[in-house]
Motif scaffolding. Structure first.
Motif, PDB file in Angstrom:
ATOM      1  N   VAL A   1      52.558  56.921  42.911  1.00  0.00           N
ATOM      2  CA  VAL A   1      51.941  57.918  42.045  1.00  0.00           C
ATOM      3  C   VAL A   1      52.506  59.272  42.462  1.00  0.00           C
TER       4      VAL A   1
ATOM      5  N   ALA B   1      51.402  59.068  46.349  1.00  0.00           N
ATOM      6  CA  ALA B   1      50.681  57.950  46.946  1.00  0.00           C
ATOM      7  C   ALA B   1      51.517  56.705  46.714  1.00  0.00           C
TER       8      ALA B   1
ATOM      9  N   ARG C   1      46.582  47.323  48.282  1.00  0.00           N
ATOM     10  CA  ARG C   1      45.603  47.953  47.410  1.00  0.00           C
ATOM     11  C   ARG C   1      44.639  48.845  48.179  1.00  0.00           C
TER      12      ARG C   1
ATOM     13  N   PRO D   1      46.693  52.762  50.772  1.00  0.00           N
ATOM     14  CA  PRO D   1      47.866  53.514  50.308  1.00  0.00           C
ATOM     15  C   PRO D   1      48.263  54.592  51.310  1.00  0.00           C
TER      16      PRO D   1
ATOM     17  N   TRP E   1      45.720  55.683  41.700  1.00  0.00           N
ATOM     18  CA  TRP E   1      46.140  54.518  42.478  1.00  0.00           C
ATOM     19  C   TRP E   1      45.301  53.295  42.124  1.00  0.00           C
TER      20      TRP E   1
END
Length: 504
Positions: free
Chosen positions: A37, A52, A57, A60, A296
């Protein structure tokens, strides 16, 4: 926008929920892709602000630049990004397979066998939207020829040694993203909007939160209301509850929070207070993390939706093309070849354009073969038909030395084929490269008669399974099911000076 997509969008407006555009997933998804991101500073399109990234998951990595106009901090950020990204990108070269192919010498005509290494797997980057792809391309081009601290004459603002290498990889990923069907660098908004239609425009679909509002709305909630809330809802401080997916930040965030925080950071640096500088850096880091982490989580939410679709049959073939692309770029780097030029010469530009046109045709054909909804667009346009075989009449062509089978097949279909008798048809769900000829159209009865021309073997009687039986479903198209090769282009040195070649 095709007619089927338009109809699906209208149905989404009526129903208040996203409508499917595909029954299978038409892009490759790695088991654990690298998600990014990226954010850029307002007014400085190539000045990185934060990113990020990661493959986990729950954990990050968030990298930030407290002052994007500070070149030293900017290159320190890029070096840190390279430390996290390059090990993943370069980590697919250890396991390879050897492929052999026959090549012909253009001068002597002699054929030789050439062996090349192909990586077993390749990296995959996923960003929120098309703006993220553009930002990665800008960062790549801005760091190609950057002088590093290891150069004999580094000049002012030398970059760490791995920054130019990061730039070359980012440029390769950006260029590959322009090839239709490629999966090395994907956008989440592009993936979702390819497989589902919302009741909003393509431009509005670039807002990842609004797009997910249609796809993952709450119980009893309409998609348009969920999308509007994602775009406009703000908290008591006037900040968006659903931050934009970048690469630009919300103006209210810049004005009220980020701008004053950077000003306080600059003031602390002016005073030389190390503890205050560290505190201001942490403040900026927390502010930027607050707008990166919601996006995210949206990326992972989109991945979960996409994984509910089975992978299409031809996806593996297109992913092999990405693996070849990655392998070739890796070999160029290992050989010490110079970076990609800023502008292509005339021949290279023509080759790139021809490749992308060929790949677009290939993707359209393969998606139609893999997905009934994609084929339905061609059926609706009168470019294909699907139906049930109601009668098969054996027939032969006796004009040659050996009679050749030419059976007549009658098909009942609801589709209206825009073709005249004598037109060549191509079978989409039968033997490879089987062709037929349209003999008769009976629109009143909803039937047509075709004559099979190939794909039945070399004997007098057709091979078993090559001729459809009554009751069998068949699909035929007016267009060929394989893209044609473009005409060969000359080498750059063989072109006139007006196209980059040597002067007369």
């Amino acid at each position: 926008m095709s007619l089927m997509t338009t109809l699906a969008r209208l149905e989404a407006v009526r129903s208040g929920r996203a409508e499917p555009l595909a029954t299978v997933r038409h892009r490759h998804l790695a088991e654990r892709p690298m998600l990014l991101v990226p954010l850029a500073a307002a007014g400085e399109t190539a000045a990185p602000l934060a990113v990020a990234l990661g493959r986990d998951r729950e954990h990050p990595v968030v990298l930030t630049v407290p002052q994007p106009l500070d070149r030293d901090r900017r290159f320190a950020f890029l070096a840190e990004l390279a430390d996290h990204l390059l090990p993943y990108v370069e980590g697919f070269g250890a396991e390879v397979e050897v492929r052999e192919r026959e090549v012909k010498d253009p001068v002597t005509g002699e054929k030789t066998v050439e062996s090349r290494e192909l990586v077993v797997d390749a990296p995959q980057l996923i960003v929120p939207n098309q703006g993220g792809v553009g930002l990665l391309g800008l960062l790549g081009r801005s760091t190609w020829f950057r002088r590093t601290a290891d150069d004999p004459d580094p000049g002012p603002y030398p970059a760490p040694a791995r920054v130019p290498l990061l730039g070359r990889w980012l440029t390769h990923f950006h260029d590959r993203a322009l090839v239709p069907g490629s999966s090395l660098l994907l956008t989440m908004t592009g993936l979702l909007s390819r497989h589902w239609a919302t009741g909003q425009s393509n431009l509005e679909d670039q807002h990842l939160g609004a797009l997910l509002g249609w796809l993952a709305r709450g119980p009893g909630e309409r998609g348009d209301r969920a999308a509007l809330r994602a775009e406009t809802a703000r908290d008591a401080q006037g900040q968006l509850l659903c931050p934009p997916a970048g690469p630009a930040t919300d103006p209210a965030f810049d004005t009220k929070l980020l701008g004053p925080a950077i000003t306080r950071y600059d003031a602390a640096r002016e005073l030389g207070d190390a503890s205050a500088v560290k505190a201001r850096e942490q403040e900026i880091h927390e502010l930027l993390s607050g707008i990166l982490l919601p996006v995210w989580r949206q990326l992972w939410q989109g991945l979960d939706l996409l994984r509910t679709l089975p992978e299409a049959a031809h996806v593996a073939e297109r992913w092999e093309g990405d693996r070849w692309s990655y392998s070739a770029h890796r070999e160029r780097l290992a050989a010490g070849e110079p970076p990609q030029p800023i502008r292509d010469d005339a021949v290279t530009a023509a080759r790139r354009l021809a490749q992308r046109e060929r790949e677009q045709t290939k993707v359209d054909l393969q998606e139609a073969l893999d997905d009934p909804l994609a084929m339905a667009e061609h059926r609706l346009a009168g470019e294909a038909f699907a139906g049930e075989v109601v009668a098969v009449e054996p027939d032969w062509d006796d004009r040659g030395r050996t009679p050749k089978p030419r059976p007549l097949v009658t098909v009942r279909t609801p589709d209206q084929l825009h073709a005249d008798p004598g037109r060549v048809l191509h079978r989409a769900n039968g033997p490879s490269a089987q062709t037929a000829e349209l003999v008769e159209l009976d629109e009143a009865r909803g039937q047509l008669t075709i004559r099979l021309l190939s794909g039945m073997g070399r004997r007098k009687d057709p091979e078993p399974g090559s001729v459809p039986e009554p009751g069998e479903q068949v699909v035929f198209t007016l267009f060929e099911l394989a893209p044609r090769q473009s005409a060969p282009l000359p080498e750059p040195e063989d072109t006139p000076w007006t196209h980059g070649g040597p002067p007369q």
